[in-house]
Write a protein that holds these residues in place. Sequence first.
Motif, PDB file in Angstrom:
ATOM      1  N   ARG A   1       7.397   0.869 -10.585  1.00 54.31           N
ATOM      2  CA  ARG A   1       7.635   2.569 -10.802  1.00 54.31           C
ATOM      3  C   ARG A   1       6.290   3.169 -10.637  1.00 54.31           C
ATOM      4  NH1 ARG A   1      12.792   3.595 -11.985  1.00 54.31           N
ATOM      5  NH2 ARG A   1      13.984   1.667 -12.980  1.00 54.31           N
ATOM      6  N   SER A   2       5.628   2.868  -9.659  1.00 53.75           N
ATOM      7  CA  SER A   2       4.087   3.206  -9.528  1.00 53.75           C
ATOM      8  C   SER A   2       3.738   4.561  -9.631  1.00 53.75           C
ATOM      9  CB  SER A   2       3.754   3.060  -7.884  1.00 53.75           C
ATOM     10  OG  SER A   2       4.279   1.810  -7.560  1.00 53.75           O
ATOM     11  N   LEU A   3       4.610   5.571  -9.543  1.00 47.74           N
ATOM     12  CA  LEU A   3       4.266   6.951  -9.609  1.00 47.74           C
ATOM     13  C   LEU A   3       4.640   7.585 -11.030  1.00 47.74           C
ATOM     14  CD1 LEU A   3       4.861   8.089  -5.864  1.00 47.74           C
ATOM     15  CD2 LEU A   3       2.760   7.241  -6.972  1.00 47.74           C
ATOM     16  N   ALA A   4       5.282   6.835 -11.686  1.00 51.51           N
ATOM     17  CA  ALA A   4       5.493   7.422 -13.108  1.00 51.51           C
ATOM     18  C   ALA A   4       4.248   8.066 -13.731  1.00 51.51           C
ATOM     19  CB  ALA A   4       6.125   6.438 -14.235  1.00 51.51           C
ATOM     20  N   SER A   5       4.480   9.185 -14.195  1.00 50.34           N
ATOM     21  CA  SER A   5       3.188   9.961 -14.304  1.00 50.34           C
ATOM     22  C   SER A   5       2.380   9.710 -15.786  1.00 50.34           C
ATOM     23  CB  SER A   5       3.281  11.435 -14.242  1.00 50.34           C
ATOM     24  OG  SER A   5       3.929  11.917 -15.436  1.00 50.34           O
ATOM     25  N   THR A   6       1.209   9.921 -15.880  1.00 49.92           N
ATOM     26  CA  THR A   6       0.508   9.891 -17.190  1.00 49.92           C
ATOM     27  C   THR A   6       1.209  10.619 -18.371  1.00 49.92           C
ATOM     28  OG1 THR A   6      -1.657   9.482 -15.812  1.00 49.92           O
ATOM     29  CG2 THR A   6      -1.672   9.896 -18.373  1.00 49.92           C
ATOM     30  N   ASP A   7       1.894  11.966 -17.793  1.00 47.75           N
ATOM     31  CA  ASP A   7       2.396  12.891 -18.905  1.00 47.75           C
ATOM     32  C   ASP A   7       3.758  12.063 -19.363  1.00 47.75           C
ATOM     33  OD1 ASP A   7       0.796  14.705 -18.791  1.00 47.75           O
ATOM     34  OD2 ASP A   7       1.581  16.133 -17.305  1.00 47.75           O
TER      35      ASP A   7
ATOM     36  N   GLN B   1       0.718  -1.158  -0.174  1.00 46.87           N
ATOM     37  CA  GLN B   1       0.167  -0.044  -0.066  1.00 46.87           C
ATOM     38  C   GLN B   1       0.543   1.328  -0.038  1.00 46.87           C
ATOM     39  OE1 GLN B   1      -3.177  -0.682   0.021  1.00 46.87           O
ATOM     40  NE2 GLN B   1      -4.113   1.330   0.060  1.00 46.87           N
ATOM     41  N   LEU B   2       0.362   2.121  -0.803  1.00 48.99           N
ATOM     42  CA  LEU B   2       1.253   3.562  -0.632  1.00 48.99           C
ATOM     43  C   LEU B   2       0.034   4.545  -0.952  1.00 48.99           C
ATOM     44  CD1 LEU B   2       3.599   5.524  -1.212  1.00 48.99           C
ATOM     45  CD2 LEU B   2       3.529   4.878  -3.625  1.00 48.99           C
ATOM     46  N   GLY B   3      -0.241   5.179   0.276  1.00 43.25           N
ATOM     47  CA  GLY B   3      -1.287   6.064   0.524  1.00 43.25           C
ATOM     48  C   GLY B   3      -2.625   5.303   0.014  1.00 43.25           C
ATOM     49  N   ASP B   4      -3.460   6.001  -0.806  1.00 39.13           N
ATOM     50  CA  ASP B   4      -4.909   5.342  -0.869  1.00 39.13           C
ATOM     51  C   ASP B   4      -4.917   4.075  -1.897  1.00 39.13           C
ATOM     52  OD1 ASP B   4      -4.111   6.811  -3.119  1.00 39.13           O
ATOM     53  OD2 ASP B   4      -6.391   7.424  -3.221  1.00 39.13           O
ATOM     54  N   LYS B   5      -3.567   3.632  -2.366  1.00 40.18           N
ATOM     55  CA  LYS B   5      -3.767   2.488  -3.410  1.00 40.18           C
ATOM     56  C   LYS B   5      -2.569   1.472  -3.159  1.00 40.18           C
ATOM     57  CE  LYS B   5      -5.763   5.209  -7.366  1.00 40.18           C
ATOM     58  NZ  LYS B   5      -5.632   6.721  -6.792  1.00 40.18           N
TER      59      LYS B   5
ATOM     60  N   HIS C   1      -1.708   2.188  -8.281  1.00 39.27           N
ATOM     61  CA  HIS C   1      -1.307   3.459  -8.904  1.00 39.27           C
ATOM     62  C   HIS C   1      -0.813   3.515 -10.290  1.00 39.27           C
ATOM     63  CE1 HIS C   1      -1.102   6.030  -5.063  1.00 39.27           C
ATOM     64  NE2 HIS C   1      -0.713   4.918  -4.360  1.00 39.27           N
ATOM     65  N   ALA C   2       0.191   2.316 -10.489  1.00 39.65           N
ATOM     66  CA  ALA C   2       0.568   2.234 -11.921  1.00 39.65           C
ATOM     67  C   ALA C   2      -0.634   2.009 -13.013  1.00 39.65           C
ATOM     68  CB  ALA C   2       1.503   0.845 -11.888  1.00 39.65           C
ATOM     69  N   ILE C   3      -1.641   1.334 -12.462  1.00 39.71           N
ATOM     70  CA  ILE C   3      -2.886   1.348 -13.343  1.00 39.71           C
ATOM     71  C   ILE C   3      -3.210   2.672 -13.810  1.00 39.71           C
ATOM     72  CG2 ILE C   3      -5.108   0.281 -13.664  1.00 39.71           C
ATOM     73  CD1 ILE C   3      -3.801  -2.425 -12.325  1.00 39.71           C
ATOM     74  N   THR C   4      -3.714   3.265 -12.495  1.00 43.52           N
ATOM     75  CA  THR C   4      -4.296   4.664 -12.559  1.00 43.52           C
ATOM     76  C   THR C   4      -3.466   5.518 -13.463  1.00 43.52           C
ATOM     77  OG1 THR C   4      -5.403   4.106 -10.221  1.00 43.52           O
ATOM     78  CG2 THR C   4      -5.291   6.427 -11.125  1.00 43.52           C
ATOM     79  N   ASN C   5      -2.247   5.503 -13.464  1.00 48.54           N
ATOM     80  CA  ASN C   5      -1.388   6.371 -14.172  1.00 48.54           C
ATOM     81  C   ASN C   5      -1.350   6.049 -15.804  1.00 48.54           C
ATOM     82  OD1 ASN C   5      -0.913   7.979 -11.915  1.00 48.54           O
ATOM     83  ND2 ASN C   5       0.831   6.799 -11.251  1.00 48.54           N
TER      84      ASN C   5
ATOM     85  N   PHE D   1       6.060  12.405  -3.102  1.00 50.36           N
ATOM     86  CA  PHE D   1       5.621  12.872  -4.252  1.00 50.36           C
ATOM     87  C   PHE D   1       3.901  12.696  -4.056  1.00 50.36           C
ATOM     88  CE2 PHE D   1       9.623  11.071  -5.841  1.00 50.36           C
ATOM     89  CZ  PHE D   1      10.223  12.410  -6.220  1.00 50.36           C
ATOM     90  N   ILE D   2       3.506  11.922  -3.451  1.00 52.61           N
ATOM     91  CA  ILE D   2       1.957  11.775  -3.193  1.00 52.61           C
ATOM     92  C   ILE D   2       1.459  12.939  -2.542  1.00 52.61           C
ATOM     93  CG2 ILE D   2       0.084  10.758  -2.206  1.00 52.61           C
ATOM     94  CD1 ILE D   2       1.015   8.090  -2.746  1.00 52.61           C
ATOM     95  N   GLY D   3       2.288  13.274  -1.628  1.00 50.50           N
ATOM     96  CA  GLY D   3       2.027  14.671  -0.771  1.00 50.50           C
ATOM     97  C   GLY D   3       1.730  15.634  -1.701  1.00 50.50           C
TER      98      GLY D   3
END
Length: 372
Positions: A100-106, A25-29, A34-38, A212-214
């Motif tokens: 690399r869960s937080l790699a952004s959509t951008d 778990q990292l924050g809410d996911k 996170h990786a899927i969402t991004n 980064f989530i912050g």
Amino acid sequence: MIAAIIAAAGSGERFGAHIPKALIQLGDKTLLGHAITNLAPVVDQIIVTAPAGYEAQIQEIAGEGITVVTGGATRSQSVRRGLAAVDTTAEYVLVHDAARSLASTDLARAVIAALVAGDVAVIPGLPEVDTVKEIDGSGFVISTPDRSSLRKVQTPQGFSYSVLKAAHASGADATDDAVLVADAGHKVRIIAGEERALKITIPADLSQAMTFIGDAQTFRTGVGIDAHAFGEGRELWLAGLLWPGEIGVDGHSDGDVAAHAICDALFAATGTGDLGSNFGTSRPEYSGASGSQLLTETLKIITEAGFSISNVSVQIIGNRPRIGGRRAEAIGAISAALGGAPVSILATTTDGMGLTGEGKGIAAIASALVFK
Ligand code: CTP
Ligand code: MG
């Protein structure tokens, strides 16, 4: 048509949790969540490689519409199993690490843009800041590559589907997919990577990822004001404290203007009404409640609305009492009522002007910063 393979079949040995890394778990996911969402906003198909035995759990996180396949013994084998499930009409395939869960959509968008512009292999990378040495088997340095030409590479890595498929046909193992594509004779383009695309490998990486989530948190502020006229025969409650020997204020509550102003600042910041709508005459259970009780109730209401307090600050306006000598005590009382939130208390007179300057009462102005 763009497909994405998310490699999530590792066991996370270096992390040392008793569950696969993708499920941490990292924050809410979860990391995988996170990786899927991004990635989801920019691809048409997502395939996730799951550790054997965890397929159902991974499918539950992934939700409908996402294909889950059982991974292999190495990352490359897992990617190959994912590739076998890619829709054959795909033009491009992104290969991404769940770690690399937080790699952004951008970042994914930038990879795709370079593919569309004609490159067959596109990978994000960051400049190397350390001097890197190549060593031999005995631990002696062989060479020092020029740091300025080195890049630390990340995912998502993007490829032309046919090129990636052909490169993986070799069945070779490598720590990323670009190696296989380069070995097959293709040019690999590097684009600018991101700090937030860090690979979560050990527990300390999780705290860095939290920062980064912050950044993504929503902050909101609010202001609250209260004033009460002095009333004979009443004891003075102010900032959660009783002030013996001081004249109290009128009102059906304890008249703690500092506490009330803070409550309203918190209601204002969170859009949850005001003192009147939350504790007014329609809620007789709160008549006679102390300032501290109202602060604690307010905290409950804003917590239920999903907010946390960053800090509150209140300025008391009046000729008396003198706040300075009991400031620390007052801060302690308010903070305790607010679950330990950081509190500042200031005081001022108004140079003899206005309601409080004429000595008719006490007022307070508060501000609150909250986040969600
Ligand atoms: N991966 C995979 N199949 C494997 C090994 C790794 O799909 N057989 C995935 C991991 O789930 C991860 C990514 O490849 O998202 C990068 O691997 P790494 O960060 O090394 O993760 P783990 O192998 O899980 O961690 P460790 O090496 O510490 O065991
Ligand atoms: Mg590994």
